[in-house]
Design an enzyme around this catalytic site. Structure first.
Site, PDB file in Angstrom:
ATOM      1  N   SER A 183       3.492  -3.865   0.522  1.00 55.35           N
ATOM      2  CA  SER A 183       3.028  -3.093  -0.622  1.00 55.35           C
ATOM      3  C   SER A 183       3.205  -3.926  -1.903  1.00 55.35           C
ATOM      4  O   SER A 183       2.683  -5.035  -1.981  1.00 55.35           O
ATOM      5  CB  SER A 183       3.762  -1.753  -0.684  1.00 55.35           C
ATOM      6  OG  SER A 183       3.114  -0.875  -1.567  1.00 55.35           O
ATOM      7  N   ASP A 273      -4.989   3.262   5.133  1.00 51.96           N
ATOM      8  CA  ASP A 273      -4.090   3.171   3.979  1.00 51.96           C
ATOM      9  C   ASP A 273      -4.714   3.873   2.773  1.00 51.96           C
ATOM     10  O   ASP A 273      -5.768   3.455   2.287  1.00 51.96           O
ATOM     11  CB  ASP A 273      -3.829   1.691   3.666  1.00 51.96           C
ATOM     12  CG  ASP A 273      -2.671   1.486   2.707  1.00 51.96           C
ATOM     13  OD1 ASP A 273      -2.428   2.357   1.861  1.00 51.96           O
ATOM     14  OD2 ASP A 273      -2.015   0.434   2.814  1.00 51.96           O
ATOM     15  N   HIS A 302      -0.224   3.744   4.957  1.00 51.31           N
ATOM     16  CA  HIS A 302       0.746   2.988   4.162  1.00 51.31           C
ATOM     17  C   HIS A 302       2.142   3.380   4.620  1.00 51.31           C
ATOM     18  O   HIS A 302       2.799   4.254   4.038  1.00 51.31           O
ATOM     19  CB  HIS A 302       0.541   3.304   2.686  1.00 51.31           C
ATOM     20  CG  HIS A 302       1.043   2.244   1.760  1.00 51.31           C
ATOM     21  ND1 HIS A 302       0.364   1.065   1.536  1.00 51.31           N
ATOM     22  CD2 HIS A 302       2.160   2.179   0.994  1.00 51.31           C
ATOM     23  CE1 HIS A 302       1.040   0.330   0.670  1.00 51.31           C
ATOM     24  NE2 HIS A 302       2.132   0.972   0.333  1.00 51.31           N
TER      25      HIS A 302
END
Length: 324
Positions: A183, A273, A302
């Protein structure tokens, strides 16, 4: 359900929507020159946390604006020869986390440096000083000021100062340095590799900070990118300065820094995601000119993907271990 609407085959050739500033390279060359002229002013203290076979330290160093930046630093106990180092970066709003999460790297004979991003959940300073809103998030910090005031510009340069500080330690082998993160940590790992060409490998997972205009067009506002909508609602409600603002964001768009990376890259992408849409990641991945591999997870979002963590760990180990 994903916010992504672009077919995978189209993503494989997609090269981004966000404008690239005309002086992008000169902007970052100036930033690197500024960093080179600054002293790191390293302070290293034994940490309260310690573990068998490992030495743990609280590391402080100075950013380009004098901010004191914190990192956890771990190394194998009693090192008598040069060791590799992994630079580990955390997710958005977080911090360097618990010490024990880095012990697997130390067990392999590697040092680890995990930086707290300024102004987020850790111990690093955020002096501020930019005009405009500082509410909601860090992407928009400085967006209504000059590009040099963008907060992520300073954070990106913090990765340069971190590498300078750690690589100067007598036990570090500067030819064997890696970056690792997911991330925001994935985005900063790519940035670190781009601005520090001595990095030899990067293992990243669904990197943040890529292709802001695409994020906005997808209405990907239920995540860390929600600050973009907030910014326009307050600073430019009729989008009269939209091109100006997205072009300024282009200075901190990972897709354009990706072109500088020389390290080998392993990249994990989740097609569902909703925080960092896959197409925004491909915008950066497709600009890599280094040796690269993308591992695609069609049914994941995610989230932690255990399979990829194992792959990333093995990838870094292969690059940092000396051949027998």
């Amino acid at each position: 359900m994903s916010v992504e609407i672009m077919p995978l085959e189209q993503m494989k050739t997609y090269r981004g929507t966000n404008p690239r500033p005309a002086d992008f390279d000169e902007f970052w060359d100036r930033g690197l020159a500024q960093a080179a002229a600054c002293e790191t002013k390293v302070e290293l203290k034994p940490a309260e946390f310690q573990a068998k076979g490992c030495e743990c330290f609280d590391l402080y160093f100075s950013g380009v604006d004098g901010a004191r930046i914190y990192a956890q630093y771990l190394r194998p106990a009693g090192v008598s020869e040069k060791v590799p180092v992994v630079f580990w970066f955390h997710g958005y709003s977080g911090n360097s986390g618990d010490w024990f999460t880095k012990l697997s790297w130390v067990q392999q004979g590697f040092a680890v440096a995990a930086m707290d991003c300024r102004g987020q959940g850790g111990k690093s300073q955020d002096p501020g000083g930019a005009l405009g809103s500082t509410y909601i998030g860090h992407i928009i910090r400085g967006l209504d000021d000059s590009a040099e005031k963008l907060l992520f510009r300073q954070t990106f340069l913090d990765t340069v100062m971190l590498v300078r500080a750690v690589s100067a330690f007598s036990e570090i082998d500067e030819t064997r340095m890696a970056v690792y993160g997911g991330s925001q940590g994935g985005g900063l790992s790519l940035v670190c590799a781009a601005l520090n060409p001595q990095i030899c490998c990067a293992a990243v997972q669904f990197p943040f900070l890529c292709d802001y205009k695409r994020v906005y067009d997808l209405d990907c506002m239920g995540s860390a990118y929600e600050e973009l909508r907030y910014f326009f609602r307050t600073a430019d409600p009729r989008h009269e300065r939209e091109t100006e603002f997205f072009t300024r964001l282009g200075y901190i768009d990972v897709q354009y820094l990706a072109e500088r990376i020389r390290a080998d890259v392993l990249w994990g992408t989740a097609l569902k995601d909703q925080a960092c849409p896959a197409s925004t990641q491909f915008a950066a991945y497709n600009r890599l000119t280094c040796k690269k591999e993308m591992v695609i997870y069609p049914d994941f979002g995610h989230e932690d993907i255990r399979d990829y963590m194992d792959l990333g760990f093995q990838f870094v180990c292969r690059h940092l271990r000396r051949a027998d």
